[in-house]
Scaffold this motif. Structure first.
Motif, PDB file in Angstrom:
ATOM      1  N   TRP A  81     -30.987  70.193 -25.108  1.00  0.00           N
ATOM      2  CA  TRP A  81     -31.118  70.898 -26.391  1.00  0.00           C
ATOM      3  C   TRP A  81     -30.951  69.914 -27.535  1.00  0.00           C
ATOM      4  CZ3 TRP A  81     -26.839  71.074 -23.278  1.00  0.00           C
ATOM      5  CH2 TRP A  81     -25.600  70.782 -23.844  1.00  0.00           C
ATOM      6  N   ASP A  82     -31.320  70.378 -28.726  1.00  0.00           N
ATOM      7  CA  ASP A  82     -31.222  69.546 -29.927  1.00  0.00           C
ATOM      8  C   ASP A  82     -29.880  69.812 -30.598  1.00  0.00           C
ATOM      9  OD1 ASP A  82     -31.528  68.911 -32.884  1.00  0.00           O
ATOM     10  OD2 ASP A  82     -33.414  68.111 -32.095  1.00  0.00           O
ATOM     11  N   LYS A  83     -29.105  68.755 -30.818  1.00  0.00           N
ATOM     12  CA  LYS A  83     -27.756  68.961 -31.341  1.00  0.00           C
ATOM     13  C   LYS A  83     -27.747  69.355 -32.824  1.00  0.00           C
ATOM     14  CE  LYS A  83     -26.726  64.038 -32.060  1.00  0.00           C
ATOM     15  NZ  LYS A  83     -25.930  62.923 -31.515  1.00  0.00           N
ATOM     16  N   LYS A  86     -31.043  74.427 -30.505  1.00  0.00           N
ATOM     17  CA  LYS A  86     -32.048  75.136 -29.693  1.00  0.00           C
ATOM     18  C   LYS A  86     -32.415  74.313 -28.450  1.00  0.00           C
ATOM     19  CE  LYS A  86     -34.241  78.196 -33.005  1.00  0.00           C
ATOM     20  NZ  LYS A  86     -33.240  78.140 -34.055  1.00  0.00           N
ATOM     21  N   PRO A  87     -32.614  74.991 -27.299  1.00  0.00           N
ATOM     22  CA  PRO A  87     -33.076  74.294 -26.097  1.00  0.00           C
ATOM     23  C   PRO A  87     -34.441  73.639 -26.339  1.00  0.00           C
ATOM     24  CG  PRO A  87     -32.303  76.497 -25.544  1.00  0.00           C
ATOM     25  CD  PRO A  87     -32.379  76.428 -27.041  1.00  0.00           C
ATOM     26  N   LEU A  88     -34.634  72.480 -25.742  1.00  0.00           N
ATOM     27  CA  LEU A  88     -35.905  71.765 -25.864  1.00  0.00           C
ATOM     28  C   LEU A  88     -36.873  72.153 -24.740  1.00  0.00           C
ATOM     29  CD1 LEU A  88     -34.285  68.316 -26.644  1.00  0.00           C
ATOM     30  CD2 LEU A  88     -35.510  69.762 -28.288  1.00  0.00           C
ATOM     31  N   VAL A 147     -42.074  65.927 -21.059  1.00  0.00           N
ATOM     32  CA  VAL A 147     -41.984  66.918 -22.141  1.00  0.00           C
ATOM     33  C   VAL A 147     -41.864  66.194 -23.481  1.00  0.00           C
ATOM     34  CG1 VAL A 147     -40.733  68.905 -23.031  1.00  0.00           C
ATOM     35  CG2 VAL A 147     -40.892  68.559 -20.553  1.00  0.00           C
ATOM     36  N   GLU A 148     -42.885  66.375 -24.312  1.00  0.00           N
ATOM     37  CA  GLU A 148     -42.982  65.602 -25.559  1.00  0.00           C
ATOM     38  C   GLU A 148     -41.800  65.833 -26.503  1.00  0.00           C
ATOM     39  OE1 GLU A 148     -46.229  65.022 -29.097  1.00  0.00           O
ATOM     40  OE2 GLU A 148     -46.997  65.633 -27.135  1.00  0.00           O
ATOM     41  N   GLN A 185     -39.229  63.052 -28.001  1.00  0.00           N
ATOM     42  CA  GLN A 185     -38.990  62.879 -29.433  1.00  0.00           C
ATOM     43  C   GLN A 185     -37.501  62.966 -29.759  1.00  0.00           C
ATOM     44  OE1 GLN A 185     -41.686  62.057 -31.452  1.00  0.00           O
ATOM     45  NE2 GLN A 185     -40.016  61.507 -32.841  1.00  0.00           N
ATOM     46  N   ALA A 186     -36.806  63.942 -29.140  1.00  0.00           N
ATOM     47  CA  ALA A 186     -35.368  64.107 -29.384  1.00  0.00           C
ATOM     48  C   ALA A 186     -34.574  62.908 -28.859  1.00  0.00           C
ATOM     49  CB  ALA A 186     -34.874  65.398 -28.733  1.00  0.00           C
ATOM     50  N   LEU A 187     -35.026  62.348 -27.737  1.00  0.00           N
ATOM     51  CA  LEU A 187     -34.385  61.133 -27.208  1.00  0.00           C
ATOM     52  C   LEU A 187     -34.560  59.979 -28.189  1.00  0.00           C
ATOM     53  CD1 LEU A 187     -35.410  61.387 -23.435  1.00  0.00           C
ATOM     54  CD2 LEU A 187     -33.056  61.278 -24.279  1.00  0.00           C
ATOM     55  N   LYS A 188     -35.774  59.882 -28.735  1.00  0.00           N
ATOM     56  CA  LYS A 188     -36.104  58.826 -29.704  1.00  0.00           C
ATOM     57  C   LYS A 188     -35.262  58.978 -30.983  1.00  0.00           C
ATOM     58  CE  LYS A 188     -40.377  56.755 -31.450  1.00  0.00           C
ATOM     59  NZ  LYS A 188     -41.823  57.006 -31.582  1.00  0.00           N
TER      60      LYS A 188
END
Length: 514
Positions: free
Chosen positions: A98-100, A104-106, A162-163, A167-170
């Motif tokens: 999820w996005d901190k 919301k879950p990714l 999963v794009e 992106q969230a990792l980046k």
């Protein structure tokens, strides 16, 4: 704690399983259930072998269970203020990102049963030095073989495919957690200061924790290319992690956390080295307490953390054998084949099957787990004659669970060198007396069915209570008052039937070609 109301001090347990969640409120001093509420959780199957759940739905169902159980408590004259601690137990390996920032879950939660990562495993095996493709290459570090089962592999798949996860990792906003982490983060505030933690038992199922140091391992993170910033902080199984931020349990501490199988081990009070339990649910899981010794299995079993009661205490370890399909086989007979109306009907139908059939069913729908670890296996039914009917197949499905437990116990006996004398059992299928008799017949030792049916939730409640006060004694709970089953067949018959099972397993291998 003695100042509490009508029922004395209470402990709540969140028990979030694969097919349902429940919240149970126990009396802290006797483990008597005061109130409980359970609700099913939907599973999604977007492709063959894929199993997902909506992470927000998991949280919503848990919240409903808490609210409804608290309403029951109040209607009985109790108060939520009497609840002194909350414990969490959960389906393990299920992976949520999820996005901190948004909370919301990714992506949907990828459930432990999911097999989409078979191709990821193939790529990872290519990274093993000297081109050996040894699936036990990482086992000395994490205690686990390379398998689609574990969370790091699911997280790697998400990062590769999963794009929005990429992106969230980046961006550095991606959070990873198993179900315990997701629930605790949300319950303690979520985006407003939620605690991003897990406990040692759940962390030991990710393939990212060092089984000796109990820390995220740099070599494992490098192998899976997982940055440490996405991972939760690892805590013991029994300490205060944070306080519930909202709702009827606001300000109550969450002070215990265990993966569901470890929770059942604690709930069965298998707290001594050499004690073992089997839990029969969607899958079946056998845990053997090895105390402070990490037994490195040569027979396909997993080395796992059983529990750690406080940050300053040494961990207790276990050997584990996992069966992917137990109760799930009855679900398949009901939903896919239509020869069962309900799982409860299975005993009646199996008892109607004549003895002249020797049908063997290997329910390897998505591969075999311990001790085989063969993801190329698929289900087979062997020994069919013109006299075979649907009752024989139902009976064979029940026997398959018992044969798989025999596989695991044989491996445990070889690894530990000390044959088990007694097996404690719990879970939904233990209400089927035919299965329990089959089980004791096929393993040749006595089994005792827990007199208390909620072993998993009880384990979570116990570690939560102990997490408040390290001097707390084990509550006065007699779980030995369960039903004992003893073998009724000869050694020769037991060996003959097990030989047929091994022949059928051999025929199940090699069906899935990548």
């Amino acid at each position: 704690m003695s100042e509490c109301g009508k029922f004395g001090p209470l402990v709540g347990a969140i028990d979030e399983g694969t097919s349902s969640a429940r919240f149970i409120i126990f009396k802290a001093n006797s483990c008597e259930v005061v109130a409980t509420y359970q609700k099913e959780i939907e599973q999604h199957f977007p492709q063959e072998g894929w199993v997902e759940q909506d992470a927000c739905a998991i949280l919503e169902v848990v919240t409903i269970c808490i609210n409804e159980a608290v309403k029951q408590l109040v209607s009985l004259g109790g108060s939520p203020k009497d609840i002194v601690a909350i414990g969490v137990t959960n389906q393990r390996e299920t992976t949520i990102v999820w996005d901190k920032i948004t909370g919301k879950p990714l992506y949907n939660a990828i459930v432990w049963l999911d097999m989409r990562t078979s191709s990821t495993i193939d790529k990872l095996l290519d990274l093993v030095p000297n081109k050996t493709r040894n699936k036990n290459y990482l086992k000395p570090l994490c205690g686990l073989p390379m398998s689609p089962y574990f969370s790091a592999v699911k997280l790697r798949w998400l990062a590769d495919n999963v794009e929005v996860v990429q992106q969230a990792l980046k961006n550095g906003t991606c959070c990873f957690g198993t179900v315990d982490t997701w629930l605790i983060w949300n319950l303690t505030g979520g985006v407003n200061g939620g605690k991003h933690i897990t406990d040692v038992t759940n962390a030991s199922r990710t393939m990212l924790m060092n089984i000796e140091t109990l820390n995220w391992d740099p070599l494992l993170m490098k192998f899976f290319e997982i940055p440490k910033c996405v991972l939760p902080q690892i805590k013991s199984s029994s300490e205060i992690y944070g306080y519930i931020a909202d709702g009827p349990l606001r300000s109550i501490p969450i002070s215990g956390c265990l993966g569901d199988q470890q929770a059942a081990l604690v709930g069965q009070l298998c707290l001594q080295k050499g004690q073992a339990k089997a839990t029969y649910g969607t899958g079946c899981f056998v845990l053997y307490n090895t105390g402070d010794v990490r037994v490195n299995s040569s027979k396909g079993l997993l080395t796992t953390v059983a529990y750690q009661l406080g940050a300053n205490n040494a961990p207790c370890y276990a050997l584990e054998g996992s069966v992917a399909v137990a109760g799930a086989a009855l679900g398949w007979l009901k939903d896919n084949v239509g020869i069962l109306e309900s799982a409860k009907q299975s005993q009646e139908l199996a008892e109607m099957s004549t003895e002249n059939g020797s049908v063997v069913f290997v329910p390897a729908f998505s591969g075999l787990y311990a001790p085989y670890w063969r993801q190329d296996a698929r289900g087979v039914i062997c020994g069919i004659t013109e006299d075979t009917n649907s009752n024989h197949i139902v009976k064979a499905a029940l026997e398959a669970v018992c044969f798989q437990v025999r596989d695991i116990l044989d491996a445990m006996n070889e690894d530990c060198g000390i044959p088990l004398q007694l097996l404690k059992v719990d879970g939904g299928m233990t209400s089927n007396s035919l299965v329990m008799q089959m089980q004791t017949d096929l393993i040749g030792i006595n089994i005792i069915k827990a007199g208390f049916t909620e072993s998993t939730a009880l384990g979570a409640a116990l570690v939560a209570f102990w997490g408040l006060d390290r001097n707390t004694q084990t509550p006065n709970i007699d779980i030995q008052n369960g039903q004992m089953y003893s073998p009724k067949i000869t050694e020769d018959e037991r060996d003959m039937r097990y030989k047929q099972w091994k022949m059928a397993v051999e025929r199940s291998l090699g069906w899935e070609q990548n």
